[in-house]
Scaffold this active site. Structure first.
Site, PDB file in Angstrom:
ATOM      1  CB  ALA A  67      -4.295   7.735   2.769  1.00  0.00           C
ATOM      2  N   GLY A 110      -5.805   3.787   5.053  1.00  0.00           N
ATOM      3  CA  GLY A 110      -4.481   3.743   5.675  1.00  0.00           C
ATOM      4  C   GLY A 110      -4.542   3.623   7.190  1.00  0.00           C
ATOM      5  CD  GLU A 113      -3.284  -0.106   3.720  1.00  0.00           C
ATOM      6  OE1 GLU A 113      -2.948  -0.908   2.843  1.00  0.00           O
ATOM      7  OE2 GLU A 113      -3.223   1.130   3.561  1.00  0.00           O
ATOM      8  CD  GLU A 133      -8.060   1.945   0.851  1.00  0.00           C
ATOM      9  OE1 GLU A 133      -7.102   2.055   1.635  1.00  0.00           O
ATOM     10  OE2 GLU A 133      -9.123   1.351   1.166  1.00  0.00           O
TER      11      GLU A 133
END
Length: 259
Positions: A67, A110, A113, A133
């Site tokens: 991200a 992300g 994901e 993360e």
């Protein structure tokens, strides 16, 4: 498709819809506008009768290296709640058509994901997956803890999530995270071959198979069996079922229309 997007490239070729993440200078780091663009195009492809399968990939050296931290660094919990931060991610799960992902280089945070949202996942031999993360004092929030655990089980998911350790392409194949490991130069070609193969199948069958498999992930077997049975019955009201069985009897290839 005529519309141009800032963070992705899109096209339709034959029966395939293509979405390519396009922020190569930051290894396709995923920000909110990019997710919005991805979901918008996924939904357009889902409604487009000419598109039968969707290929998702990334430009440059990575699929998506996480991200966009700069976007989130100064946020607080109330900001996220009021914005409903992951509402667009939830819409990806509503796509009925098959999504085939092609991962080269990094698929982290992300990016991982997003890869886990694909129905099938092909990876180059240099691919690395992971959820770093925890190293930033946070955790996955767009489904990472849930989808990874359902794929690989509790203990291995805990290890990777607790440590932020990278997962090699070979490990990802071993634990069923990806379908195939492919030489980097052949990744997109082989992914497209698979997508084209799926696109030749009866679209309604593919749609209801996807729906039934996803149901199996989250429900007890008896409930899933009833759901499967209803979908099986439903396909016998389709023109494609009549065509498929007639073609079999006549020893010819079927011509499916998605009706």
């Amino acid at each position: 498709m005529n519309k141009s997007y800032e963070y992705i490239e899109t096209s339709v070729k034959g029966q395939l819809g293509f979405i390519t993440l396009d922020r190569p200078s930051v290894l396709n780091a995923i920000n909110r506008p990019m997710v919005s663009e991805i979901v918008t195009v996924l939904e357009e492809f889902d409604k487009n009768e000419n598109v039968r399968a969707i290929v998702l990939s990334g430009n440059g050296r990575a699929f998506a290296a996480g991200a966009d931290i700069a976007e989130m660094a100064d946020e607080n919990a109330v900001d996220f709640e009021l914005r409903n931060q992951f509402k667009d991610w939830d819409r990806i799960a509503m796509i009925k058509k098959p999504i085939i992902g092609a991962v080269q280089g990094f698929a982290l945070g992300g990016g991982f994901e997003l890869a886990l949202c694909c129905d099938l996942l092909f990876a180059a031999e240099d691919a690395e997956f992971g959820f770093p993360e925890v190293n930033l004092g946070v955790m996955p929030g767009a489904g990472g803890t849930q989808r990874l655990t359902k794929l690989v089980g509790r203990t291995k998911a805990m290890e990777w999530l607790f440590t932020g350790k990278r997962i090699s392409g070979r490990e990802a194949l071993h634990f069923g995270i990806i379908n195939r490991l492919i030489a980097k130069e052949l990744l997109l070609e082989e992914t497209i071959k698979m997508a084209e193969s799926i696109a030749r199948q009866a679209p309604l069958s593919i749609r209801l198979i996807k729906e039934s498999v996803l149901k199996a992930v989250d429900t007890p077997i008896n409930e899933g069996m009833q759901f499967e049975r209803k979908n099986f019955y439903l396909l016998f009201s389709s023109e494609d079922q009549k065509e498929g069985m007639k073609a079999f009897q006549e020893k010819r290839k079927p011509h499916f229309k998605g009706k």
